[in-house]
Design a protein around this motif. Structure first.
Motif, PDB file in Angstrom:
ATOM      1  N   MET A 238       0.834  -1.197   0.000  1.00 37.44           N
ATOM      2  CA  MET A 238       0.000   0.000   0.000  1.00 37.44           C
ATOM      3  C   MET A 238       0.866   1.242   0.000  1.00 37.44           C
ATOM      4  O   MET A 238       1.801   1.341   0.775  1.00 37.44           O
ATOM      5  N   LYS A 239       0.517   2.162  -0.859  1.00 33.89           N
ATOM      6  CA  LYS A 239       1.280   3.400  -0.927  1.00 33.89           C
ATOM      7  C   LYS A 239       0.447   4.607  -0.537  1.00 33.89           C
ATOM      8  O   LYS A 239       0.972   5.605  -0.074  1.00 33.89           O
ATOM      9  N   HIS A 244      -6.052   5.269  -4.597  1.00 35.10           N
ATOM     10  CA  HIS A 244      -5.539   5.982  -5.764  1.00 35.10           C
ATOM     11  C   HIS A 244      -4.287   5.367  -6.381  1.00 35.10           C
ATOM     12  O   HIS A 244      -4.078   5.484  -7.582  1.00 35.10           O
ATOM     13  N   CYS A 245      -3.429   4.757  -5.571  1.00 37.20           N
ATOM     14  CA  CYS A 245      -2.123   4.326  -6.104  1.00 37.20           C
ATOM     15  C   CYS A 245      -2.206   2.972  -6.773  1.00 37.20           C
ATOM     16  O   CYS A 245      -1.277   2.562  -7.468  1.00 37.20           O
ATOM     17  N   GLY A 246      -3.283   2.240  -6.540  1.00 35.10           N
ATOM     18  CA  GLY A 246      -3.512   0.985  -7.234  1.00 35.10           C
ATOM     19  C   GLY A 246      -2.783  -0.234  -6.699  1.00 35.10           C
ATOM     20  O   GLY A 246      -3.097  -1.358  -7.076  1.00 35.10           O
ATOM     21  N   HIS A 247      -1.814  -0.036  -5.819  1.00 35.85           N
ATOM     22  CA  HIS A 247      -0.965  -1.169  -5.414  1.00 35.85           C
ATOM     23  C   HIS A 247      -1.707  -2.294  -4.721  1.00 35.85           C
ATOM     24  O   HIS A 247      -1.353  -3.455  -4.840  1.00 35.85           O
ATOM     25  N   PHE A 254     -10.146  -2.778  -3.706  1.00 37.87           N
ATOM     26  CA  PHE A 254      -9.014  -2.032  -3.192  1.00 37.87           C
ATOM     27  C   PHE A 254      -8.898  -2.426  -1.720  1.00 37.87           C
ATOM     28  O   PHE A 254      -9.778  -2.078  -0.926  1.00 37.87           O
ATOM     29  N   CYS A 256      -7.137  -1.311   0.555  1.00 39.23           N
ATOM     30  CA  CYS A 256      -7.011  -0.177   1.479  1.00 39.23           C
ATOM     31  C   CYS A 256      -8.342   0.457   1.834  1.00 39.23           C
ATOM     32  O   CYS A 256      -8.483   1.029   2.908  1.00 39.23           O
TER      33      CYS A 256
HETATM   34  S1  FES Z   1      -3.072   1.607  -1.058  1.00 38.10           S
HETATM   35 FE1  FES Z   1      -3.171   2.888  -2.811  1.00 38.10          FE
HETATM   36  S2  FES Z   1      -4.947   2.118  -3.789  1.00 38.10           S
HETATM   37 FE2  FES Z   1      -4.936   1.011  -1.968  1.00 38.10          FE
END
Ligand code: FES
Ligand SMILES: Cc1cc2nc3c(=O)[nH]c(=O)nc-3n(C[C@H](O)[C@H](O)[C@H](O)COP(=O)(O)OP(=O)(O)OC[C@H]3O[C@@H](n4cnc5c(N)ncnc54)[C@H](O)[C@@H]3O)c2cc1C
Ligand code: SF4
Ligand code: SF4
Lengths: 275, 356
Positions: A238-239, A244-247, A254, A256
């Motif tokens: 997670m970023k 938003h970051c997609g990771h 998602f 997160c």
């Molecule tokens: S941590 Fe960035 S989209 Fe879930």
């Protein structure tokens, strides 16, 4: 509101959990603000120059607005955090993500299955249940770690066991030379035979390595525990924490923001998971 | 923004004068020929709009969402570091001549950044822009916007349409332009421009040109039941065969895609430690380390990563955002060194299922 802008949090106390883990008690530097957190959610915790990473809250919401993270040293940021002491400042963003279903599982028997540091996110859930002990049924905790020394929070086990109608069963994979252990050895699913919980009125909450959660969930499904009452807490890279970051994506989820706590049935049929 | 629409017709000369007028107050970022390709560039003396371009390499949306930007600045204080918000520079800009696929691409990207949780950086960058669209009559070999419904002319698609996506929309009618405005910003942009109201012939010409453009497509994607088709085929052999056999994990596909939003966060530490910047840089699910965590990697194989790209665009996206993540621009397959084509993969899977 800028979701990327961290808040300063002052470390008001630390506690070592040997061999490689440390707990931090924090409060926001700005006294007028507080984090409206729920057990199971996480913060992005950062140190300028070392980055940020997701860490769950390791204690339930506190009346004084303080909060706690318990962090295991595995890499660049987390190893640097081991040297942070009371009085120093961390930068946090959050709380993010879904919480444990404290309301939904009221009145049910609870089976809590933790593997290693997977106990960190489950501890605030247990402590909240203990605060309102009469609102829940029987509580059975199955906790497995690689070695006896890695059974985190062992200093609290006696208190947990003294709760009414509450049972804690431990197991370790391995006993290294120099450590003593007269309990169960083997994987955590090996404790199923002694758990003493019937599926009809039970809810399951589990966190640990994904492969462990796989065996826990599948083993319990075979024992007729319903998939919509098995809750898992997932880890992904997670970023951002904000979708938003997609990771953290897992199929259409998602982790997160749709997680980290999911009902097991929500995750059926996705690729790129061991569940 | 209101749905208020008005139209007029401007000659080529009037249009050129209008652009000059806009350049006084705005930086006009438009498609400009750069060698063999066309790219979005700020118009300057001697640079002309490429009215007949097919597609740029980097999409219009990524003029706004740039490869690298600073999110937070940490300034050193007595006690450590204080986090400061980085407000992107305020600058009046017009993104000019954007084709319908890219107009929708920007709107799709914004379902991520301006959805329930807003990305403050993107929001303030976006506030700098007004957008002038250009209906597309130059259909490329890899274009399939008509199959997904995002082009070649601009209209409603999966809940998004002209009033949300652009302020002014141009259609080349041959020697003159049909100029449609949406909402107050569009009207303001055209203030002081000489133009006449459109005649029924002008409107007829637009429809004729749209129909003619649709005839020119050579590529298509069958979208019937597509999200669930892919969900049923997460174990199809093509993921392994194409992924392991052809994918180089170069990440080109995601870098050129107008809707890919993924980013990584880095810390840029100044030599004297007085300032530390937290920056975001585009990232890609095709990168081997994208889904790595301590003690494991959830997509360690090219097979898994290719499946993520294709299934995200054509299946998961619909569940996440209520629209496809693919606007049919054809960039990913154009810039794939080994020509991997998500529309072909979808067709292969469909054909196999129909054969069964
Ligand atoms: S941590 Fe960035 S989209 Fe879930
Ligand atoms: C929702 C959630 C809650 C978590 N809660 C806790 C907790 O309470 N206590 C705890 O000790 N750990 C927790 N973790 C794991 C923790 O986030 C990682 O151990 C941490 O990111 C490692 O960071 P690092 O900089 O020290 O490691 P790095 O030096 O960055 O890397 C070490 C390893 O961790 C991986 N990694 C790097 N960044 C991330 C990231 N953002 N997310 C996941 N893995 C990453 C790397 O690929 C590498 O393999 C949680 C993870 C998630 C997703
Ligand atoms: S996961 Fe991959 S395909 Fe999806 S938005 Fe991110 S980079 Fe693009
Ligand atoms: S997936 Fe490919 S064709 Fe679809 S929008 Fe992205 S780059 Fe264009």
């Amino acid at each position: 509101m800028n979701l990327q802008l961290p808040k300063e949090a002052v470390v008001i106390g630390t506690k070592a959990h040997p061999p490689d883990t440390k707990a931090f008690k924090l409060r926001l530097r700005n006294d007028n603000e507080r984090l409206e957190l729920r057990s199971g959610q996480f913060n992005m915790v950062g140190l300028p120059g070392f980055g940020e990473a997701p860490f769950t809250f390791s204690s339930p919401p506190q009346a004084d607005g303080s909060f706690e993270h318990t962090i295991r040293a595995v890499g660049r940021l987390s190893k640097r955090l081991m040297r942070v002491e009371a009085g120093e400042t961390l930068h946090v963003r959050g709380p993010f993500g879904t919480a444990w279903p404290l309301e939904q599982v009221k009145g049910r028997d609870l089976l809590v299955v933790a593997g290693g540091v997977g106990m960190i996110p489950l501890r605030p859930f247990l402590l909240e249940v203990f605060q309102k002990r009469e609102e829940y049924g029987k509580v059975v905790v199955l906790f497995g770690a690689r070695t006896p020394g890695e059974l985190i929070y062992r200093e609290e086990f006696d208190t947990w066991r003294r709760q009414p109608n509450t049972f804690l069963h431990l197991t370790v994979d391995d006993v290294p030379p120099g450590e003593t252990w007269d309990g169960h050895t083997g994987v955590v699913t090996g404790l199923f035979s002694q758990m003493g919980i019937e599926p009809d009125n039970a809810a399951v909450l589990t966190c640990g390595p994904e492969i462990m959660m796989r065996f826990v969930a599948r083993g319990l499904l075979l024992r007729r525990f319903p998939a919509n009452r098995i809750y898992v807490s997932l880890e992904r890279r997670m970023k951002c924490g904000t979708g938003h970051c997609g990771h953290c994506q897992l199929g259409p989820k998602f982790v997160c923001k749709d997680g980290p706590v999911f009902r097991y049935e929500e995750l059926a049929g996705f690729p790129d998971t061991l569940l | 923004m209101t749905d208020q629409v008005s139209a007029r017709v401007a000659s080529v000369e009037q249009t050129a004068e209008w652009i000059e007028l806009l350049r006084r107050d705005y930086e006009v970022v438009a498609p400009v020929k750069t060698g063999k390709t066309t790219s979005f560039r700020p118009l300057a003396e001697g640079l002309e709009v490429d009215w007949d371009y097919t597609i740029t390499t980097i999409p219009a949306s990524k003029t706004i969402y740039s490869p690298q930007e600073t999110l937070v600045r940490f300034a050193r204080t007595e006690e450590g570091y204080r986090a400061e918000e980085v407000v992107p520079e305020k600058r009046k800009r017009i993104l000019f001549g954007v084709h319908p696929c890219d107009l929708h691409g920007t709107l799709v990207l914004e379902r991520t950044f301006l959805g329930e949780m807003k990305d403050a950086n993107y929001a303030s960058l976006r506030a700098n822009y007004l957008i002038v669209g250009l209906n597309c009559q130059s259909i490329g070999e890899k274009c399939f916007c008509a199959s997904v419904g995002t082009g070649p002319f601009y209209g409603y698609w999966m809940g998004q349409g002209p009033p949300q996506g652009c302020d002014v929309l141009l259609t080349d009618l041959g020697g003159r332009f049909l100029v449609e405005t949406f909402g107050v910003n569009g009207v303001r942009l055209l203030a002081g421009v000489e133009a006449s109201p459109p005649t029924p012939d002008d409107i007829g010409e637009k429809l004729k040109r749209e129909a003619a453009a649709k005839e020119r497509f050579r590529k298509s994607l069958d979208t019937r039941d597509l999200p669930s088709l892919l969900r049923r085929n997460l174990n199809h052999p093509t993921w392994r065969i194409t992924g392991e056999g052809r994918c180089l994990s170069c990440t080109n596909c995601t870098m050129v895609c107008p809707t890919c939003f993924c980013y990584d966060i880095w810390e840029r530490v100044g030599l004297d430690l007085s300032v530390i910047e937290r920056i975001r840089v585009w990232d890609s699910c095709q990168d081997e380390r994208f889904a790595e965590v301590h003690g494991g990697n959830f997509r360690s194989t090219r097979e898994a990563r290719l499946r993520q790209f294709v299934c995200h665009k054509l299946s998961y996206w619909v569940e996440q955002f209520g629209c496809y993540g693919c606007v049919g621009c054809g960039r990913c397959m154009t810039w794939c060194p080994t020509g991997i084509d998500l529309a072909e993969i979808a067709a292969e899977i469909r054909a196999d299922e129909e054969r069964k």
